[in-house]
Scaffold this motif. Structure first.
Motif, PDB file in Angstrom:
ATOM      1  N   ARG A 108       0.820  -1.208   0.000  1.00  0.00           N
ATOM      2  CA  ARG A 108       0.000   0.000   0.000  1.00  0.00           C
ATOM      3  C   ARG A 108       0.858   1.264   0.000  1.00  0.00           C
ATOM      4  NH1 ARG A 108      -2.283   0.661   6.229  1.00  0.00           N
ATOM      5  NH2 ARG A 108      -0.383   0.007   7.305  1.00  0.00           N
ATOM      6  N   LEU A 109       0.337   2.256  -0.668  1.00  0.00           N
ATOM      7  CA  LEU A 109       0.835   3.624  -0.626  1.00  0.00           C
ATOM      8  C   LEU A 109      -0.344   4.483  -0.192  1.00  0.00           C
ATOM      9  CD1 LEU A 109       2.828   5.988  -1.310  1.00  0.00           C
ATOM     10  CD2 LEU A 109       1.914   5.905  -3.629  1.00  0.00           C
ATOM     11  N   ASP A 110      -0.330   4.935   1.044  1.00  0.00           N
ATOM     12  CA  ASP A 110      -1.422   5.726   1.597  1.00  0.00           C
ATOM     13  C   ASP A 110      -1.101   7.208   1.440  1.00  0.00           C
ATOM     14  OD1 ASP A 110      -2.884   3.516   2.317  1.00  0.00           O
ATOM     15  OD2 ASP A 110      -2.232   3.517   4.407  1.00  0.00           O
ATOM     16  N   ILE A 111      -1.965   7.920   0.728  1.00  0.00           N
ATOM     17  CA  ILE A 111      -1.761   9.342   0.460  1.00  0.00           C
ATOM     18  C   ILE A 111      -2.663  10.166   1.370  1.00  0.00           C
ATOM     19  CG2 ILE A 111      -1.855  11.160  -1.289  1.00  0.00           C
ATOM     20  CD1 ILE A 111      -1.424   8.945  -3.387  1.00  0.00           C
ATOM     21  N   TYR A 112      -2.045  11.078   2.097  1.00  0.00           N
ATOM     22  CA  TYR A 112      -2.755  11.940   3.043  1.00  0.00           C
ATOM     23  C   TYR A 112      -2.745  13.383   2.530  1.00  0.00           C
ATOM     24  CZ  TYR A 112      -2.429   8.142   6.488  1.00  0.00           C
ATOM     25  OH  TYR A 112      -2.540   6.947   7.156  1.00  0.00           O
ATOM     26  N   ARG A 113      -3.739  14.134   2.988  1.00  0.00           N
ATOM     27  CA  ARG A 113      -3.798  15.564   2.665  1.00  0.00           C
ATOM     28  C   ARG A 113      -4.075  16.339   3.940  1.00  0.00           C
ATOM     29  NH1 ARG A 113      -6.448  15.987  -2.594  1.00  0.00           N
ATOM     30  NH2 ARG A 113      -4.317  15.357  -3.136  1.00  0.00           N
ATOM     31  N   LEU A 114      -3.395  17.467   4.066  1.00  0.00           N
ATOM     32  CA  LEU A 114      -3.559  18.299   5.246  1.00  0.00           C
ATOM     33  C   LEU A 114      -4.910  18.995   5.191  1.00  0.00           C
ATOM     34  CD1 LEU A 114      -2.079  19.300   7.808  1.00  0.00           C
ATOM     35  CD2 LEU A 114      -1.215  21.214   6.442  1.00  0.00           C
ATOM     36  N   GLY A 115      -5.739  18.756   6.210  1.00  0.00           N
ATOM     37  CA  GLY A 115      -7.082  19.323   6.248  1.00  0.00           C
ATOM     38  C   GLY A 115      -7.133  20.688   6.896  1.00  0.00           C
ATOM     39  N   PRO A 116      -8.305  21.311   6.912  1.00  0.00           N
ATOM     40  CA  PRO A 116      -8.444  22.674   7.462  1.00  0.00           C
ATOM     41  C   PRO A 116      -8.194  22.748   8.956  1.00  0.00           C
ATOM     42  CG  PRO A 116     -10.592  21.721   6.923  1.00  0.00           C
ATOM     43  CD  PRO A 116      -9.562  20.791   6.363  1.00  0.00           C
ATOM     44  N   THR A 117      -8.269  21.634   9.651  1.00  0.00           N
ATOM     45  CA  THR A 117      -8.020  21.633  11.101  1.00  0.00           C
ATOM     46  C   THR A 117      -6.609  21.168  11.440  1.00  0.00           C
ATOM     47  OG1 THR A 117      -8.917  19.381  11.299  1.00  0.00           O
ATOM     48  CG2 THR A 117     -10.456  21.224  11.583  1.00  0.00           C
ATOM     49  N   ASP A 118      -5.693  21.269  10.468  1.00  0.00           N
ATOM     50  CA  ASP A 118      -4.303  20.845  10.659  1.00  0.00           C
ATOM     51  C   ASP A 118      -4.208  19.387  11.085  1.00  0.00           C
ATOM     52  OD1 ASP A 118      -3.220  23.206   9.855  1.00  0.00           O
ATOM     53  OD2 ASP A 118      -2.920  24.010  11.862  1.00  0.00           O
ATOM     54  N   SER A 119      -5.000  18.547  10.443  1.00  0.00           N
ATOM     55  CA  SER A 119      -4.916  17.107  10.643  1.00  0.00           C
ATOM     56  C   SER A 119      -4.780  16.446   9.272  1.00  0.00           C
ATOM     57  CB  SER A 119      -6.164  16.578  11.363  1.00  0.00           C
ATOM     58  OG  SER A 119      -7.329  16.821  10.587  1.00  0.00           O
ATOM     59  N   MET A 120      -4.141  15.276   9.239  1.00  0.00           N
ATOM     60  CA  MET A 120      -3.924  14.571   7.987  1.00  0.00           C
ATOM     61  C   MET A 120      -5.097  13.638   7.703  1.00  0.00           C
ATOM     62  SD  MET A 120      -1.198  15.935   6.953  1.00  0.00           S
ATOM     63  CE  MET A 120      -0.740  14.933   5.535  1.00  0.00           C
ATOM     64  N   GLU A 121      -5.683  13.777   6.526  1.00  0.00           N
ATOM     65  CA  GLU A 121      -6.821  12.965   6.126  1.00  0.00           C
ATOM     66  C   GLU A 121      -6.410  12.020   5.003  1.00  0.00           C
ATOM     67  OE1 GLU A 121      -9.742  15.792   4.976  1.00  0.00           O
ATOM     68  OE2 GLU A 121      -9.906  16.693   6.993  1.00  0.00           O
ATOM     69  N   LEU A 122      -6.690  10.727   5.157  1.00  0.00           N
ATOM     70  CA  LEU A 122      -6.368   9.742   4.125  1.00  0.00           C
ATOM     71  C   LEU A 122      -7.296   9.961   2.933  1.00  0.00           C
ATOM     72  CD1 LEU A 122      -4.763   7.203   3.277  1.00  0.00           C
ATOM     73  CD2 LEU A 122      -6.561   5.837   4.354  1.00  0.00           C
ATOM     74  N   VAL A 123      -6.700  10.244   1.755  1.00  0.00           N
ATOM     75  CA  VAL A 123      -7.516  10.552   0.576  1.00  0.00           C
ATOM     76  C   VAL A 123      -7.449   9.471  -0.497  1.00  0.00           C
ATOM     77  CG1 VAL A 123      -7.415  13.043   0.920  1.00  0.00           C
ATOM     78  CG2 VAL A 123      -5.630  11.931  -0.448  1.00  0.00           C
ATOM     79  N   GLU A 124      -6.397   8.623  -0.468  1.00  0.00           N
ATOM     80  CA  GLU A 124      -6.270   7.610  -1.513  1.00  0.00           C
ATOM     81  C   GLU A 124      -5.264   6.552  -1.085  1.00  0.00           C
ATOM     82  OE1 GLU A 124      -5.393   7.328  -6.362  1.00  0.00           O
ATOM     83  OE2 GLU A 124      -5.138   9.223  -5.280  1.00  0.00           O
ATOM     84  N   THR A 125      -5.497   5.309  -1.507  1.00  0.00           N
ATOM     85  CA  THR A 125      -4.548   4.218  -1.317  1.00  0.00           C
ATOM     86  C   THR A 125      -4.243   3.590  -2.663  1.00  0.00           C
ATOM     87  OG1 THR A 125      -5.272   3.724   0.946  1.00  0.00           O
ATOM     88  CG2 THR A 125      -4.139   1.970  -0.249  1.00  0.00           C
ATOM     89  N   ARG A 126      -2.969   3.450  -2.968  1.00  0.00           N
ATOM     90  CA  ARG A 126      -2.530   2.826  -4.213  1.00  0.00           C
ATOM     91  C   ARG A 126      -1.682   1.612  -3.892  1.00  0.00           C
ATOM     92  NH1 ARG A 126      -0.800   8.569  -7.083  1.00  0.00           N
ATOM     93  NH2 ARG A 126      -2.897   9.163  -7.787  1.00  0.00           N
ATOM     94  N   GLN A 127      -1.428   0.788  -4.924  1.00  0.00           N
ATOM     95  CA  GLN A 127      -0.603  -0.404  -4.763  1.00  0.00           C
ATOM     96  C   GLN A 127       0.573  -0.383  -5.726  1.00  0.00           C
ATOM     97  OE1 GLN A 127      -3.392  -3.806  -5.013  1.00  0.00           O
ATOM     98  NE2 GLN A 127      -3.081  -4.006  -2.808  1.00  0.00           N
ATOM     99  N   PHE A 128       1.667  -1.044  -5.301  1.00  0.00           N
ATOM    100  CA  PHE A 128       2.861  -1.161  -6.122  1.00  0.00           C
ATOM    101  C   PHE A 128       2.730  -2.335  -7.096  1.00  0.00           C
ATOM    102  CE2 PHE A 128       4.263   1.001  -2.286  1.00  0.00           C
ATOM    103  CZ  PHE A 128       5.094   1.999  -2.790  1.00  0.00           C
ATOM    104  N   PRO A 129       3.478  -2.308  -8.214  1.00  0.00           N
ATOM    105  CA  PRO A 129       3.499  -3.475  -9.100  1.00  0.00           C
ATOM    106  C   PRO A 129       4.042  -4.695  -8.368  1.00  0.00           C
ATOM    107  CG  PRO A 129       4.544  -1.563 -10.134  1.00  0.00           C
ATOM    108  CD  PRO A 129       4.322  -1.207  -8.705  1.00  0.00           C
ATOM    109  N   GLU A 130       3.549  -5.874  -8.735  1.00  0.00           N
ATOM    110  CA  GLU A 130       4.037  -7.107  -8.127  1.00  0.00           C
ATOM    111  C   GLU A 130       5.413  -7.442  -8.677  1.00  0.00           C
ATOM    112  OE1 GLU A 130       1.095 -10.056  -8.818  1.00  0.00           O
ATOM    113  OE2 GLU A 130      -0.277  -9.294  -7.283  1.00  0.00           O
TER     114      GLU A 130
END
Length: 346
Positions: free
Chosen positions: A115-137
């Motif tokens: 997994r590659l979990d992508i976070y984005r900084l929200g308006p309350t200065d907290s990190m929100e998980l916005v997307e999960t991707r996978q690496f090639p096998e």
């Protein structure tokens, strides 16, 4: 290490049967000691990976309760922490921190689970998980990807990944939307089976189409253009030889440690030079230097004599500021370096 005029040596040497390398001599227009300060962090943190994008410094710490830490620049004020240790949602066991294009985005990744979990900084200065991707096998029969140790976002779902499977390093251009490997870097240097990859360890940095590699045990920097079709070697600074013989004979402490970190912002390349044996690196008498090159040409602009040991660094191009970390100093302390005359490094 020579200091004086601009780069003057342009020599071509065969790197392989069908490729030529452009070698540049290490020469610098200016030599100076930068202005130095130190900044105590508000809490204990051990930088393992750290990146600066926009006005944010992101640090990965493998020793605390949280893996990810975000500070605002230039005041180094804590913004938030994310990615706790554990097996639940938003928790990790041994992740890596990816370098994203935007400072409000952060990403943690692991090979198991894939997994590659992508976070984005929200308006309350907290990190929100916005997307999960996978690496090639990589091992398809077991559905296991490569265990990448470094990851940079090039554009959208395109990433550069560095792995060290089982013998020699590999650098891949990854399309994480498929997912698949688009291209793999063809290293000019090829190690022997007897010595393995140890003498070929390097630090790397990517930004704005340029990938820089600085070798730990070779007095050599390689700079690549990253294109949609893959990697193209642009030039090589220095031309040292791998210290394979010392490695094979088990005399590792006699190997010369050249570079321990490199930073690239697309305009400049900064390489952290040690120039001493591994045995001396365990002591406190090392005084590091930072070599600053123009990324487009490899021209040596400035040589900074740091006056102290620095093991790792992170470059804030927007504020012309270099942050340094020493394993011998208090872990809650970062060194701050600036040019005595900012015009000299432009």
């Amino acid at each position: 290490m020579s200091v004086g005029g601009a780069v003057i040596a342009l020599a071509c040497a065969c790197g392989s049967a069908d490729r030529h390398e452009t070698h540049l001599e290490k020469r610098f227009a200016i030599e100076q000691a930068p202005d130095t300060d130190s900044v105590p962090l508000p809490y204990l943190v051990h930088p393992f990976r750290w990146y600066i994008r926009d006005d944010k410094m992101q640090i990965e710490d493998l020793n605390g309760e949280y893996f990810g830490h975000i500070f605002s620049l230039p005041e180094l004020k804590p913004v938030c922490r994310f990615g706790r240790q554990g097996h639940g949602p938003g928790e990790y066991m041994n992740p890596g921190l990816a370098c994203m294009q935007c400072g409000t985005d952060a990403a943690l990744f692991e090979a198991i689970p894939n997994r590659l979990d992508i976070y984005r900084l929200g308006p309350t200065d907290s990190m929100e998980l916005v997307e999960t991707r996978q690496f090639p096998e990589w091992m398809k029969e077991r559905a296991i990807p490569k265990a990448y140790s470094r990851l940079w976002q090039v554009k959208d779902s395109l990433y550069i990944g560095i792995a060290f499977p089982p013998r020699f390093p590999e650098i891949d251009l990854l399309n994480m939307s498929v997912p698949e490997v688009e291209a793999t870097l063809d290293f000019p240097l090829q190690g022997s089976e007897e010595a393995g990859s140890y003498p070929y360890l390097f630090s790397a940095s990517y930004s704005n189409g340029k990938l820089a590699l600085a070798y730990r045990y070779i007095d050599r920097i390689e700079v690549y253009d990253v294109l949609p079709e893959g990697f193209r070697l642009d030039y090589v600074i220095g031309d040292g030889q791998p210290q394979e013989e010392l490695s094979i004979r088990g005399r590792d402490d006699e190997m010369i440690c050249h570079y321990t970190a490199v930073e690239c912002d697309g305009e400049r390349i900064l390489a952290l030079y040690q120039g001493c044996t591994d045995a001396r690196m365990s002591g406190d008498g090392v005084k590091s230097a930072v070599e600053i090159y123009r990324a487009s040409t490899g021209e040596g602009e400035v040589l900074w004599n740091m006056g102290r040991r620095i093991d790792d660094m992170s470059w804030d191009a927007g504020h012309e500021t270099l942050y340094g970390y020493s394993a011998l100093s208090d872990s809650a302390l970062l060194y701050v370096f600036r040019s005595r005359n900012p015009q000299e490094t432009k």
